[in-house]
Design a protein around this motif. Structure first.
Motif, mmCIF file in Angstrom:
data_model
loop_
_atom_site.group_PDB
_atom_site.id
_atom_site.type_symbol
_atom_site.label_atom_id
_atom_site.label_comp_id
_atom_site.label_asym_id
_atom_site.label_seq_id
_atom_site.Cartn_x
_atom_site.Cartn_y
_atom_site.Cartn_z
ATOM 1 N N GLU A 222 46.731 37.388 52.139
ATOM 2 C CA GLU A 222 46.214 37.504 51.170
ATOM 3 C C GLU A 222 46.403 39.004 50.477
ATOM 4 O O GLU A 222 46.151 39.918 51.200
ATOM 5 C CB GLU A 222 44.671 36.918 50.856
ATOM 6 N N ILE A 224 44.160 41.187 47.735
ATOM 7 C CA ILE A 224 43.031 41.231 46.709
ATOM 8 C C ILE A 224 43.110 42.470 45.771
ATOM 9 O O ILE A 224 43.201 43.546 46.231
ATOM 10 C CB ILE A 224 41.804 41.220 47.545
ATOM 11 N N ARG A 225 42.832 42.214 44.507
ATOM 12 C CA ARG A 225 42.763 43.134 43.348
ATOM 13 C C ARG A 225 41.522 42.680 42.584
ATOM 14 O O ARG A 225 41.049 41.743 42.572
ATOM 15 C CB ARG A 225 44.098 43.146 42.497
ATOM 16 N N ALA A 226 41.253 43.921 41.798
ATOM 17 C CA ALA A 226 40.111 43.593 40.750
ATOM 18 C C ALA A 226 41.051 43.699 39.407
ATOM 19 O O ALA A 226 41.834 44.360 39.036
ATOM 20 C CB ALA A 226 39.215 44.881 40.788
ATOM 21 N N PRO A 244 34.994 41.799 35.385
ATOM 22 C CA PRO A 244 35.808 41.960 36.378
ATOM 23 C C PRO A 244 35.903 40.897 37.190
ATOM 24 O O PRO A 244 34.834 40.225 37.672
ATOM 25 C CB PRO A 244 35.047 43.112 37.149
ATOM 26 N N LEU A 246 37.924 39.316 40.995
ATOM 27 C CA LEU A 246 38.826 39.172 42.040
ATOM 28 C C LEU A 246 40.166 38.490 41.606
ATOM 29 O O LEU A 246 40.072 37.124 41.123
ATOM 30 C CB LEU A 246 38.423 38.706 43.487
ATOM 31 N N THR A 269 32.341 36.969 41.166
ATOM 32 C CA THR A 269 31.702 37.651 42.426
ATOM 33 C C THR A 269 30.115 37.846 42.016
ATOM 34 O O THR A 269 29.555 38.883 42.552
ATOM 35 C CB THR A 269 32.533 38.777 42.816
ATOM 36 N N ARG B 125 42.093 48.580 54.849
ATOM 37 C CA ARG B 125 43.343 47.546 54.360
ATOM 38 C C ARG B 125 44.000 47.712 53.096
ATOM 39 O O ARG B 125 44.677 46.925 52.810
ATOM 40 C CB ARG B 125 42.578 46.163 54.450
ATOM 41 N N VAL B 127 47.061 48.442 51.037
ATOM 42 C CA VAL B 127 48.570 48.660 51.142
ATOM 43 C C VAL B 127 49.208 48.812 49.640
ATOM 44 O O VAL B 127 48.671 48.224 48.622
ATOM 45 C CB VAL B 127 49.175 47.374 51.672
ATOM 46 N N ASP B 129 51.647 48.989 46.360
ATOM 47 C CA ASP B 129 52.519 47.933 46.056
ATOM 48 C C ASP B 129 54.103 48.268 46.301
ATOM 49 O O ASP B 129 54.778 47.342 46.238
ATOM 50 C CB ASP B 129 52.440 47.830 44.251
ATOM 51 N N ALA B 226 34.139 42.300 42.529
ATOM 52 C CA ALA B 226 34.831 43.170 41.462
ATOM 53 C C ALA B 226 33.726 43.554 40.568
ATOM 54 O O ALA B 226 32.837 42.825 40.128
ATOM 55 C CB ALA B 226 35.527 41.879 40.755
ATOM 56 N N VAL B 227 33.858 44.906 40.278
ATOM 57 C CA VAL B 227 32.835 45.394 39.452
ATOM 58 C C VAL B 227 33.749 46.259 38.421
ATOM 59 O O VAL B 227 34.749 46.600 38.369
ATOM 60 C CB VAL B 227 31.686 46.265 40.006
ATOM 61 N N ALA B 228 33.003 46.614 37.349
ATOM 62 C CA ALA B 228 33.348 47.583 36.132
ATOM 63 C C ALA B 228 33.296 48.909 36.383
ATOM 64 O O ALA B 228 32.100 49.312 37.038
ATOM 65 C CB ALA B 228 33.058 47.163 34.831
ATOM 66 N N PRO B 244 38.232 47.399 35.868
ATOM 67 C CA PRO B 244 37.974 46.439 37.009
ATOM 68 C C PRO B 244 38.246 47.212 38.367
ATOM 69 O O PRO B 244 39.383 47.796 38.653
ATOM 70 C CB PRO B 244 38.646 45.355 37.014
ATOM 71 N N LEU B 245 37.254 47.421 39.379
ATOM 72 C CA LEU B 245 37.348 48.105 40.623
ATOM 73 C C LEU B 245 36.877 46.978 41.709
ATOM 74 O O LEU B 245 35.996 46.097 41.355
ATOM 75 C CB LEU B 245 36.641 49.251 40.662
ATOM 76 N N LEU B 246 37.557 46.838 42.824
ATOM 77 C CA LEU B 246 36.832 46.454 44.048
ATOM 78 C C LEU B 246 35.576 47.078 44.234
ATOM 79 O O LEU B 246 35.881 48.441 44.766
ATOM 80 C CB LEU B 246 37.947 46.341 45.005
ATOM 81 N N THR B 269 42.947 49.154 42.041
ATOM 82 C CA THR B 269 43.793 48.384 42.716
ATOM 83 C C THR B 269 45.178 48.326 41.716
ATOM 84 O O THR B 269 45.687 47.230 41.708
ATOM 85 C CB THR B 269 43.311 47.209 43.113
ATOM 86 N N HIS B 272 47.626 49.664 44.585
ATOM 87 C CA HIS B 272 47.360 49.107 45.923
ATOM 88 C C HIS B 272 46.772 47.660 45.966
ATOM 89 O O HIS B 272 45.987 47.577 44.904
ATOM 90 C CB HIS B 272 46.471 50.085 46.588
ATOM 91 N N ALA B 273 46.693 47.185 47.100
ATOM 92 C CA ALA B 273 46.102 45.829 46.927
ATOM 93 C C ALA B 273 45.283 45.918 48.354
ATOM 94 O O ALA B 273 45.772 46.481 49.567
ATOM 95 C CB ALA B 273 46.638 44.636 47.048
ATOM 96 N N TYR B 274 44.129 45.191 48.389
ATOM 97 C CA TYR B 274 43.333 44.987 49.717
ATOM 98 C C TYR B 274 44.089 43.727 50.571
ATOM 99 O O TYR B 274 44.089 42.655 50.062
ATOM 100 C CB TYR B 274 41.916 44.611 49.468
ATOM 101 N N ARG B 275 44.512 44.071 51.785
ATOM 102 C CA ARG B 275 45.405 42.955 52.270
ATOM 103 C C ARG B 275 44.637 42.246 53.400
ATOM 104 O O ARG B 275 43.812 43.001 54.236
ATOM 105 C CB ARG B 275 46.603 43.590 52.730
#
Lengths: 279, 279
Positions: A222, A224-226, A244, A246, A269, B125, B127, B129, B226-228, B244-246, B269, B272-275
DNA sequence: GAGTGGTCTAGACCACTCC
DNA sequence: GAGTGGTCTAGACCACTCC
C-alpha cells in the motif's frame, strides 16, 4: 498417502551432501531467490527446505489443498518428498510465517483462508478511536466490465485495453461511511463477478474471491497519501468537500507474486486511524 | 568465554524432559508470554528456547553486548546456558526475526544497530514518487525541557508533570521540507540532550540515542490520519494553509516493551507516499 | 585452515486435540 | 490411546569469511 505414487520429478534435488539420502538427482534445479547483486552466479543453489517450500506452494497453487483444508502431516510430507521431518518443518515454518499456512497444535497444518476475522484485520488497518475494531459492512455501488487504462494495466501486468472489472463500494465502520473504494480486477480471472454476487456474499470480499474464483490474496503493498475530498468522496462519505482524507492505493498479490488486484480507497480518519506496526 | 563463571541462576529451568541433560533446576521460572485469555493457568510453562531468548535479551538490556558488537557463537552460548546448539539457534532465530540480532554467515551474530541505512528505512516509510529512497536531512528547530502533559505522560508511562524533553525538527527529503515532527522523550533517560548535540550528530537520531544514551529503539506503533495544515505546518513545510497532510503519531519501544518515545509528525505527500506492506 | 552461521538428519519426549 | 504439531538433543556436512 501413497508415496509410491509420487514421480521422481516431484522430489527435490541436490540433497546428497551427507551421503545419507537416496538422493534422486532428477528434475530441474530450483532457483534460489536471487538477490539483485553485482555478480550473477553461474551455478544456482537452493537449500532443500526452500525447494520443499516451492513444491508445497505448487500444490497450493494447483488447488491440491484448498483454503481451510488440512494439508498432510509433516511425517507424510517428509515421506512424499523423500526428506526428513525437520526439513519439511522448516519449509512449513516459513509458509506459516508468511500466513500461507496455519499450524494448529494437536490438529494439523491448514491452508490459510480469508474466512477468518483475524485475516480481515490484517488487510484493513483501520482501528476506531474508541472501542474495539469492528467488522465492516459493505455497500456496493457498482460492478462494471471495463477496459484497462494504462495505469491499471501496468499495476496488474495486463495490456492497456484488456478486460477488467471495476467494483465500487463504501465500507461502513460503526455505522459510519468510512471508506470509498474502487477495485480493479483482471476480467479473465474474475469473469462472472456481479454486484449481486458481491452483495449476497456474507463475509469478506477476499473470502469470496478465494472460494468462488480460486484466487487467494497472499500479500499486498500500500501507498498512503493525504488528499482533499472531492465532490464524489464528500457525498459518499458524508463529509464536506475539501475534508482531508487518506488515499490508500493497494496492489494485492496471489501465489507466485502475481498482482491480481489494484485498488484505491479514500478513508475518513475522524473516528478511525490507519494503524501500522514498525519493527 | 568462561562458562565456569556462570552462576546456576543463569541457567534455564525445566529442561529435564528427556533425561539427557544435567538439568539444573535452580532459579525462578520464566513466564511464557501469557495471552489475555479467559482462564488464568495455575502453572506457567515456557519452552527452553524462550527462556534462553529471555536470558540473551537480559544480556542486551544490561549492556553486556552493545549495538554493533558480536555476541558469542552459538556453541559458546550453548555451553554457557547448558543447552544444545539447536535450542540457542531457535532463540537467536526469533531475535533475528525481531531485528534485535543480525546473523552474518561466516562472521557471527551481531547486536542490531540503528547505524545502518536499512534500519532507518524500516522506521521512516516515506518513499519518493520518482527515484530511489534517499536518506533524510534533519533541521532541528528546538530541544526544550518540559513537563509531561497528561497525553504525553500516558504514552510514556510517566506521571503528569514529570520531566520530558521536546524536540522539534523538519526532515528534508530530496531537498524538500517533507516532515515536521515533535518528539517527546523521558527527561531522566535523555538528560543532557541538546539541539547542538542533535545537530552535530552525523547519522540517524535513533543512532545517537543508542550510542550516547544507551536506549535502543526496538519497535514502534504508528497511527495515521489525514489533517489540514495549520499556520505552523504550512510555514515549515512550505505549503498553503489547509493542504492535506498525513498526521503520523508514534510510540516507540525499547527492550521489555518499554515506551520511551512519543512523536507526532506531519507529512507532505505531494512527492512521497507512506509505504506499507501487508501480509 | 579455522571459525562462523546454514542446512539436514534422526530420534526422543511433551502438549494438545479428538475419539 | 492415537495422531498432530512443539520442543530439544546430537551430530554431520555445507557455504561463507577471514587469516
Amino acid at each position: 498417502m501413497n508415496s509410491a505414487g509420487m514421480s521422481e520429478e516431484n522430489k527435490p534435488v541436490g540433497s546428497d551432501h551427507s551421503a545419507n539420502k537416496p538422493a534422486s538427482s532428477v528434475g530441474s534445479a530450483v532457483a534460489a531467490s536471487a538477490s539483485a547483486d553485482t555478480s550473477a552466479p553461474v551455478t544456482v543453489y537452493a537449500p532443500l527446505y526452500q525447494q520443499i517450500k516451492g513444491l508445497i506452494t505448487q500444490g497450493l497453487q494447483a488447488g491440491e489443498w484448498r483454503p481451510g483444508e488440512m494439508i498432510p502431516s509433516e511425517m507424510e510430507l517428509a515421506k512424499r518428498y523423500g526428506v526428513s521431518q525437520g526439513t519439511v518443518r522448516k519449509a512449513v515454518d516459513d509458509l506459516a510465517t508468511e500466513h500461507i499456512l496455519i499450524r494448529r497444535q494437536g490438529k494439523g497444518t491448514f491452508v490459510a483462508t480469508h474466512h477468518e476475522e483475524k485475516v480481515s484485520f490484517r488487510f484493513l488497518r483501520l482501528v476506531p478511536d474508541e472501542g474495539e475494531p469492528t467488522y465492516p459492512q459493505s455497500q456496493f455501488l457498482a460492478c462494471k466490465r471495463m477496459r484497462a487504462t494504462p495505469e491499471v494495466a501496468d499495476s496488474l501486468a495486463l495490456a492497456t485495453g484488456d478486460a477488467v472489472i471495476l467494483v465500487k463500494r463504501i465500507l461502513y465502520l460503526q455505522e459510519r461511511p468510512t471508506v470509498l473504494e474502487e477495485i480493479w480486477l483482471p476480467g479473465l480471472q474474475f469473469k462472472g463477478l456481479t454486484a449481486e454476487r458481491l452483495a449476497a456474499y456474507k463475509g469478506p470480499m477476499y473470502g469470496l474471491f478465494e472460494t468462488e474464483f480460486g484466487t487467494r490474496m497472499i500479500r499486498a503493498s500500500e501507498k498512503i497519501r493525504a488528499v482533499a475530498a472531492d465532490q464524489a468522496c464528500a457525498e459518499s462519505l458524508k463529509v464536506t468537500v475539501g475534508t482531508p482524507l487518506l488515499l490508500v492505493e493497494r496492489v494485492a498479490f496471489t501465489y507466485g507474486d502475481q498482482a491480481v488486484e489494484w485498488r484505491r480507497g479514500f478513508y475518513r480518519t475522524d473516528h478511525h486511524a490507519y494503524r501500522n506496526e514498525l519493527s
